[in-house]
Each structure stands twice: as C-alpha cells, then as structure tokens.
Motif scaffolding. Structure first.
Motif, PDB file in Angstrom:
ATOM      1  N   UNK A  40       0.833  -1.212   0.000  1.00  0.00           N
ATOM      2  CA  UNK A  40       0.000   0.000   0.000  1.00  0.00           C
ATOM      3  C   UNK A  40       0.864   1.256   0.000  1.00  0.00           C
ATOM      4  N   UNK A  41       2.024   1.173   0.684  1.00  0.00           N
ATOM      5  CA  UNK A  41       2.933   2.315   0.685  1.00  0.00           C
ATOM      6  C   UNK A  41       3.399   2.586  -0.746  1.00  0.00           C
ATOM      7  N   UNK A  42       3.711   1.501  -1.462  1.00  0.00           N
ATOM      8  CA  UNK A  42       4.151   1.659  -2.854  1.00  0.00           C
ATOM      9  C   UNK A  42       3.032   2.308  -3.683  1.00  0.00           C
ATOM     10  N   UNK A  43       1.783   1.853  -3.423  1.00  0.00           N
ATOM     11  CA  UNK A  43       0.657   2.461  -4.140  1.00  0.00           C
ATOM     12  C   UNK A  43       0.555   3.950  -3.806  1.00  0.00           C
ATOM     13  N   UNK A  44       0.723   4.273  -2.512  1.00  0.00           N
ATOM     14  CA  UNK A  44       0.653   5.680  -2.076  1.00  0.00           C
ATOM     15  C   UNK A  44       1.750   6.521  -2.719  1.00  0.00           C
ATOM     16  N   UNK A  45       2.947   5.934  -2.843  1.00  0.00           N
ATOM     17  CA  UNK A  45       4.052   6.674  -3.479  1.00  0.00           C
ATOM     18  C   UNK A  45       3.701   6.927  -4.947  1.00  0.00           C
ATOM     19  N   UNK A  46       3.121   5.890  -5.576  1.00  0.00           N
ATOM     20  CA  UNK A  46       2.737   6.059  -6.991  1.00  0.00           C
ATOM     21  C   UNK A  46       1.656   7.125  -7.147  1.00  0.00           C
ATOM     22  N   UNK A  47       0.791   7.263  -6.124  1.00  0.00           N
ATOM     23  CA  UNK A  47      -0.260   8.296  -6.160  1.00  0.00           C
ATOM     24  C   UNK A  47       0.315   9.677  -5.843  1.00  0.00           C
ATOM     25  N   UNK A  48       1.634   9.737  -5.638  1.00  0.00           N
ATOM     26  CA  UNK A  48       2.357  10.982  -5.328  1.00  0.00           C
ATOM     27  C   UNK A  48       1.903  11.609  -4.027  1.00  0.00           C
ATOM     28  N   UNK A  49       1.572  10.738  -3.071  1.00  0.00           N
ATOM     29  CA  UNK A  49       1.110  11.212  -1.771  1.00  0.00           C
ATOM     30  C   UNK A  49       2.248  11.825  -0.972  1.00  0.00           C
ATOM     31  N   UNK A  50       3.461  11.270  -1.137  1.00  0.00           N
ATOM     32  CA  UNK A  50       4.544  11.589  -0.207  1.00  0.00           C
ATOM     33  C   UNK A  50       5.606  12.500  -0.818  1.00  0.00           C
ATOM     34  N   UNK A  51       6.009  13.519  -0.036  1.00  0.00           N
ATOM     35  CA  UNK A  51       7.215  14.271  -0.419  1.00  0.00           C
ATOM     36  C   UNK A  51       8.419  13.368  -0.172  1.00  0.00           C
ATOM     37  N   UNK A  52       8.328  12.568   0.864  1.00  0.00           N
ATOM     38  CA  UNK A  52       9.431  11.661   1.165  1.00  0.00           C
ATOM     39  C   UNK A  52       9.001  10.578   2.136  1.00  0.00           C
ATOM     40  N   UNK A  53       9.692   9.456   2.063  1.00  0.00           N
ATOM     41  CA  UNK A  53       9.438   8.348   2.990  1.00  0.00           C
ATOM     42  C   UNK A  53      10.794   7.908   3.539  1.00  0.00           C
ATOM     43  N   UNK A  54      10.930   7.938   4.850  1.00  0.00           N
ATOM     44  CA  UNK A  54      12.184   7.525   5.483  1.00  0.00           C
ATOM     45  C   UNK A  54      11.936   6.305   6.356  1.00  0.00           C
ATOM     46  N   UNK A  55      12.593   5.210   6.036  1.00  0.00           N
ATOM     47  CA  UNK A  55      12.347   3.959   6.762  1.00  0.00           C
ATOM     48  C   UNK A  55      13.642   3.431   7.365  1.00  0.00           C
ATOM     49  N   UNK A  56      13.613   3.176   8.657  1.00  0.00           N
ATOM     50  CA  UNK A  56      14.745   2.482   9.283  1.00  0.00           C
ATOM     51  C   UNK A  56      14.402   1.005   9.461  1.00  0.00           C
ATOM     52  N   UNK A  57      13.135   0.693   9.255  1.00  0.00           N
ATOM     53  CA  UNK A  57      12.641  -0.681   9.436  1.00  0.00           C
ATOM     54  C   UNK A  57      11.720  -0.988   8.261  1.00  0.00           C
ATOM     55  N   UNK A  58      11.644  -2.246   7.867  1.00  0.00           N
ATOM     56  CA  UNK A  58      10.835  -2.610   6.709  1.00  0.00           C
ATOM     57  C   UNK A  58      10.379  -4.037   6.892  1.00  0.00           C
ATOM     58  N   UNK A  59       9.284  -4.358   6.218  1.00  0.00           N
ATOM     59  CA  UNK A  59       8.627  -5.640   6.504  1.00  0.00           C
ATOM     60  C   UNK A  59       9.526  -6.847   6.281  1.00  0.00           C
ATOM     61  N   UNK A  60      10.441  -6.755   5.291  1.00  0.00           N
ATOM     62  CA  UNK A  60      11.219  -7.948   4.937  1.00  0.00           C
ATOM     63  C   UNK A  60      12.485  -8.119   5.769  1.00  0.00           C
ATOM     64  N   UNK A  61      12.664  -7.261   6.764  1.00  0.00           N
ATOM     65  CA  UNK A  61      13.884  -7.327   7.574  1.00  0.00           C
ATOM     66  C   UNK A  61      14.200  -8.736   8.066  1.00  0.00           C
ATOM     67  N   UNK A  62      13.174  -9.402   8.582  1.00  0.00           N
ATOM     68  CA  UNK A  62      13.390 -10.717   9.188  1.00  0.00           C
ATOM     69  C   UNK A  62      13.764 -11.775   8.158  1.00  0.00           C
ATOM     70  N   UNK A  63      13.466 -11.495   6.867  1.00  0.00           N
ATOM     71  CA  UNK A  63      13.798 -12.486   5.836  1.00  0.00           C
ATOM     72  C   UNK A  63      15.245 -12.358   5.370  1.00  0.00           C
ATOM     73  N   UNK A  64      15.989 -11.419   5.968  1.00  0.00           N
ATOM     74  CA  UNK A  64      17.385 -11.193   5.582  1.00  0.00           C
ATOM     75  C   UNK A  64      17.547 -11.008   4.080  1.00  0.00           C
ATOM     76  N   UNK A  65      16.597 -10.272   3.499  1.00  0.00           N
ATOM     77  CA  UNK A  65      16.590 -10.098   2.052  1.00  0.00           C
ATOM     78  C   UNK A  65      17.924  -9.576   1.548  1.00  0.00           C
ATOM     79  N   UNK A  66      18.501  -8.637   2.291  1.00  0.00           N
ATOM     80  CA  UNK A  66      19.714  -8.012   1.777  1.00  0.00           C
ATOM     81  C   UNK A  66      20.982  -8.694   2.274  1.00  0.00           C
ATOM     82  N   UNK A  67      20.830  -9.715   3.114  1.00  0.00           N
ATOM     83  CA  UNK A  67      22.018 -10.495   3.440  1.00  0.00           C
ATOM     84  C   UNK A  67      22.205 -11.554   2.367  1.00  0.00           C
ATOM     85  N   UNK A  68      21.071 -12.126   1.926  1.00  0.00           N
ATOM     86  CA  UNK A  68      21.127 -13.060   0.808  1.00  0.00           C
ATOM     87  C   UNK A  68      20.850 -12.234  -0.445  1.00  0.00           C
ATOM     88  N   UNK A  69      21.925 -11.815  -1.108  1.00  0.00           N
ATOM     89  CA  UNK A  69      21.766 -10.828  -2.166  1.00  0.00           C
ATOM     90  C   UNK A  69      21.502 -11.450  -3.539  1.00  0.00           C
TER      91      UNK A  69
END
Ligand code: NAI
Length: 330
Positions: free
Chosen positions: A242-271
């Motif tokens: 939904x956040x991606x949809x909101x960004x596409x709707x140009x809702x946000x000037x900016x989005x700053x995330x220190x946490x994200x849903x996929x953190x626990x899946x180690x998405x960026x450790x397994x590159x």
C-alpha cells in the motif's frame, strides 16, 4: 552464569566485553548465527541465551531451548514482537528486555531521516560528488511552523516530540495512552485528525495485533498530499504494497524507513538477484523520494553501552530472584 550470545557482531562484542568488567560472575560465548529452530540446540550447557530483534523466538525455538535447559531469554532490545510469549510461559522461560536504553538515539535518527528526505540530502550528496552543483530536484519545505504528527508517545515518541518542538513545529500526537508529561506542548488528537493535519508523520508505537499494518491504503489516503512519513519502529506497522501504491499516487514528499517488513527475511544479506528483484524493499528503493536505512536507529555508542549493562544486570537480577519491573516481559 554462562550466556550464549546469538547473532554477535563485532560492536556487540566490544560493548558487552567492556560491560563484563562490572559482572565478573558472567561468562559469554559469542556466535555469529542468529537464534532460530536450527541453532537453538547449541544452547545446551548454557544458563541463558541472548538474542536480538530479528531472532526467531517462536514456539519451535523456545521448546528446543527449554529442552536444552534454558530458563532465561535475554533480549538486547526493547521490542519483543518476535517472541511467542505464551510459548515462553508454557516452557517456563523468563524473557527479559532492555525497555529503554537511549530513546534519543532512535528519535534523532527519525528526525535525521525526515530531514534527509525533505532536503534530499542523499541526492545532493551524490550530485555534488559527481560534480553537479545544480539545485534541481532538491527543493524541500521548512519544518518551522509545520505540523509534526507523532504516533505513539512512549519513550522514543516523547523524545521525537521534544525534537520537533525544538524545530518550532506544532506537535500533535495519537496514543492509546496519552503521555501527560507532554501536555504542555503536545496536543493529542484522533488518528484520523493526525493523518489529515500532519506535514511529517513519525511512527513510534510497538508492533502489536492492533498496530499491524496501521499504515495502509485507507490511512494513506487520509494523509495530506506532500507528507513525509518516517518509520523507525517496526516494518509491519506499514503495509508495504500500500505504501508503494501511495508513493505512486504521489502522496509523499518523502518516505524515510529504518525498518521494513522484509527485515526478518534477511533479504539483503542473501543478495541473490531473484530475491532482490521480487522484494518489496527493493521496489521501494527504486523510488527517488524513499530513503531506507538498515535498522540503525539504536546504533550509537551511548545506546550500545546502555544495552550491554542493562542486559547483564537483567541476568544478575533474575539469578538473585529480582524479577519485577518493566524489564521482565514474561
Ligand atoms: P514505549 O513502550 O515507551 O512506547 C510505545 C508507545 O506506543 C506507548 O506510549 C503506547 O501507549 C503506544 N501505543 C501502543 N499501542 C498503540 C496504538 N495502537 N496506537 C498508538 N499508540 C500505541 O516504546 P519505545 O521505547 O518508545 O519504543 C517504540 C518502538 O520503537 C518499539 O516498540 C520498537 O519497535 C521501536 N524501536 C526501534 C529501534 C530502532 O533501532 N529503529 C530501537 C528501539 C525501539
């Protein structure tokens, strides 16, 4: 007391080794693997295990820990949404945490993200490094006299309220338990009003059943156009699709995330390219007005030192039978 320390990083070893000088009764063995059902059996022969935000402390892990004789799970963090508390109770495992180590560390990072998004600092940094000194694409807005909406005004949210106040912002907040200490300069409003009135929204409530996906397409639609959204709390407070949809709707000037849903899946450790391609985090990163940091809000010298001493004190408190207070989760 012997503690098996999971997911140990070099900075953990530094801060815990320094703190150990005050706790001669404690011995720690550090391992790189994180706690999960595959690694839980390694705890045999230890008195306690020490784990972190992304450790898997679900029912299977806890039952293996219990079989290995573990009666204490020391979380070196504040949040405990990764622990199956009913299973911990069932297996007679006491869970302790560090409820407050440096709320300012996280709040300052939240403001850093808000400012970096607003003034496009990441973009400016890259442009200048490439010898492009033009200002195109860098326009922001003043925070002074704008409205900050803080969701969750516990320790970190309260620190964020004070920071926003220092910037000359009007501070409004939503919390199921308003913090009276903030009454002098914070106006508590409904979630609906906070969403519609805020220029900057920062999330500081814990992840629970009632806060899971609290930022979704319905709540995003209620926000002002051009809002800045910051999440330093837990990824699953926001429904990423939904956040991606909101960004596409140009809702946000900016989005700053220190946490994200996929953190626990180690998405960026397994590159692997395939994982990256299909990850919602990677899709978020493709937007020029999104800035993501890797769960570093807590990562200051002061916070690490406080985490180490409180965690070790928790272990000693349990051993000497002092099991009250907010450090005990169950
Ligand atoms: P806290 O327990 O002091 O405050 C949480 C506040 O959220 C409380 O005032 C509570 O009443 C409120 N709340 C609970 N349910 C709510 C709801 N449904 N709607 C609105 N408010 C609600 O917690 P603290 O120490 O301020 O930490 C907040 C969160 O920050 C933690 O749960 C954790 O997820 C996250 N955190 C992130 C870190 C990082 O490095 N990025 C480090 C430490 C914590």
């Amino acid at each position: 007391m012997k503690i098996l320390f999971y997911d140990a990083k070099s900075y953990d070893q530094d801060s815990f080794s320094s703190a150990l000088a005050q706790f001669p009764e404690i011995k720690i063995e550090y391992i790189k693997s994180d706690l999960d059902p595959r690694t839980a059996a390694l705890a045999k022969g230890f008195d306690a295990v020490c784990a972190f935000v992304n450790s898997d402390a679900g029912d299977r892990t806890l039952s293996i820990l219990a079989e290995a004789g573990i009666r204490l799970l020391l979380l070196r963090c504040a949040g405990y949404n990764n622990v199956d508390l009913s299973s911990a109770k069932k297996h007679d495992i006491c869970v302790m945490r560090v409820p407050s180590y440096s709320p300012e560390a996280v709040a300052e990072h939240a403001m850093a993200l808000a400012l970096a998004c607003n003034r496009r600092i990441y973009k400016a940094y890259n442009k200048v490094r490439e010898n492009d000194f033009s200002l195109s694409g860098l326009m922001g807005f003043n925070f002074y006299e704008k409205t900050a909406g803080i969701i969750g005004t516990g320790k970190i949210g309260a620190a964020m309220c004070r920071i926003c106040r220092g910037f000359g912002m009007k501070v409004i907040a939503y919390d199921v338990y308003p913090n009276e200490a903030l009454n002098e300069f914070v106006e508590y409003v409904s979630l609906e009003q906070l969403l519609s009135d805020s220029d900057v929204i920062s999330l500081h409530c814990p992840l629970t059943d009632s806060t899971y996906h609290m930022i979704n397409i319905e709540t995003i639609r209620k926000m002002k156009d051009g809002v800045i959204l910051v999440n330093t709390s837990r990824g699953a407070l926001v429904r990423t699709e939904d956040l991606i949809e909101g960004i596409r709707l140009r809702k946000f000037a900016g989005v700053g995330l220190d946490v994200y849903e996929e953190e626990t899946d180690n998405v960026f450790e397994d590159r692997s390219d395939e994982i990256l391609e299909h990850s919602t985090t990677a899709r978020l990163l493709s937007f020029p007005n999104v800035m993501i940091t890797s769960h570093q809000g807590f990562f200051t010298r002061e916070a690490l030192s406080a985490i180490a001493s409180v965690t070790l004190q928790n272990a000693m408190d349990l051993q000497s039978g002092h099991t009250g207070g907010s450090n005990v989760v169950c």
